[in-house]
Enzyme design. Structure first.
Site, PDB file in Angstrom:
ATOM      1  N   CYS A   1       0.817  -1.220   0.000  1.00 47.73           N
ATOM      2  CA  CYS A   1       0.000   0.000   0.000  1.00 47.73           C
ATOM      3  C   CYS A   1       0.844   1.261   0.000  1.00 47.73           C
ATOM      4  CB  CYS A   1      -0.957   0.004   1.185  1.00 47.73           C
ATOM      5  SG  CYS A   1      -0.160   0.368   2.779  1.00 47.73           S
ATOM      6  N   HIS A  27      -1.249   1.849   7.038  1.00 51.19           N
ATOM      7  CA  HIS A  27      -1.872   1.697   5.719  1.00 51.19           C
ATOM      8  C   HIS A  27      -2.193   3.063   5.126  1.00 51.19           C
ATOM      9  CE1 HIS A  27      -3.944  -0.341   2.499  1.00 51.19           C
ATOM     10  NE2 HIS A  27      -5.078   0.275   2.759  1.00 51.19           N
ATOM     11  N   ASP A  69      -8.567   3.217  -2.593  1.00 52.10           N
ATOM     12  CA  ASP A  69      -7.535   2.317  -2.059  1.00 52.10           C
ATOM     13  C   ASP A  69      -7.289   1.238  -3.104  1.00 52.10           C
ATOM     14  OD1 ASP A  69      -5.925   0.529  -0.733  1.00 52.10           O
ATOM     15  OD2 ASP A  69      -7.183   0.379   1.056  1.00 52.10           O
TER      16      ASP A  69
END
Length: 290
Positions: A68, A107, A122
């Site tokens: 991520c 994250h 995302d």
């Protein structure tokens, strides 16, 4: 670094002069279908670096994936270059073993505002928790996608992303009781605040995730890629192809163990990845499921 090169990497051939929701949805989906969520560099004796140019060269020019902190960092740059009103946010991932969110914001996600409406983008959580499109930042609204029904819930001090999925149908009886199989119908994925974060906010989390013996990314070599019918994943030596069957209320999991000799071919044929250094697969037990 240029947008045209990135667009070629994800297979986007449309117009990008208008930063609208339809274009955002399209590039979001193309990214998750083209760029794997993976931490393989760590298991090749390399380091993941929070440097945009390094990440761009890795993902765009070397046809690799990333985790991520790489994928969403790059995607945020893409969105800004395209003219989207984009804010970088940080989130805390849910740990089913602790039954709570991790204390550290590890994250990275992005918030995009279009015509006064906010969306969470995302492109790098992977497996069955991966949205294929942005999620509107509205509390409690069911947002059905291929993987299931996503929900963003405003808890006051923070927001929570959760997903209601389907029952797993495991084809290989050897994996019927595998810890990699998610059996919770509704699960929390992560929580976040709307506080804007600079890149340096993630320097320490990036270091921790690559050095802490308890880190998921130390304990598992992970590679997953979304497909038009579900996703593929390689955890250590376990290769899985997951097919979403919403009409039957199940996700079909085709899982098998592979040999060291097969790994390079699987990465090349199923994920379009060719590593420069030899991978040392790892699949220790950790709080992570398909």
């Amino acid at each position: 670094m240029n947008l045209e090169e990135y667009f070629k990497r994800i297979g986007f051939h449309g117009s990008f002069d208008k930063p609208d929701l339809a274009t955002l949805k399209l590039i979001h989906k193309l990214h998750v279908m083209s760029v794997p969520f993976e931490n393989l560099s760590i298991h090749c004796g390399e380091r993941n670096i929070m440097d945009l140019e390094v990440i761009y060269n890795k993902i765009v020019r070397s046809s690799r994936g990333g985790w991520c902190l790489e994928n969403n960092f790059l995607f945020g740059w893409v969105l800004r270059e395209m003219g989207y009103d984009t804010t970088r946010l940080a989130s805390r991932v849910f740990n089913s073993g602790l039954n709570d969110f991790y204390p550290t914001e590890t994250h990275l996600i992005n918030k995009v505002v279009i015509d006064g409406k906010a969306y969470i983008t995302d492109v790098s959580f992977g497996v069955s928790s991966q949205p294929w499109e942005p999620l509107e930042l509205v509390s409690g609204k069911d947002q059905p996608q291929a993987a299931g029904v996503f929900r963003l819930i405003d808890k006051g001090d923070f927001w929570v992303l959760e997903k209601t999925g389907r029952k797993p149908e495991v084809l290989n009886p050897d994996f019927a009781k595998s810890s990699l199989v998610n059996r919770k119908e509704t699960k929390q994925i992560y929580c976040f605040t709307l506080i804007p974060r600079e890149v340096d906010h993630f320097f320490e989390p990036s270091h921790i995730l690559q050095t802490d013996p308890n880190s998921l990314f130390i304990n598992k070599s992970i590679c997953s890629l979304q497909t038009p019918t579900g996703f593929r994943a390689l955890f250590g030596w376990t290769y899985s192809e997951v097919t979403y069957k919403p009409e039957e209320g199940v996700d079909v999991l085709d899982m098998r163990d592979v040999t060291d000799d097969e790994i390079e071919q699987i990465l090349r044929e199923k994920f379009n990845i060719k590593l420069q250094k030899k991978l040392q697969p790892v699949n220790n037990k950790a709080s992570y499921t398909l």
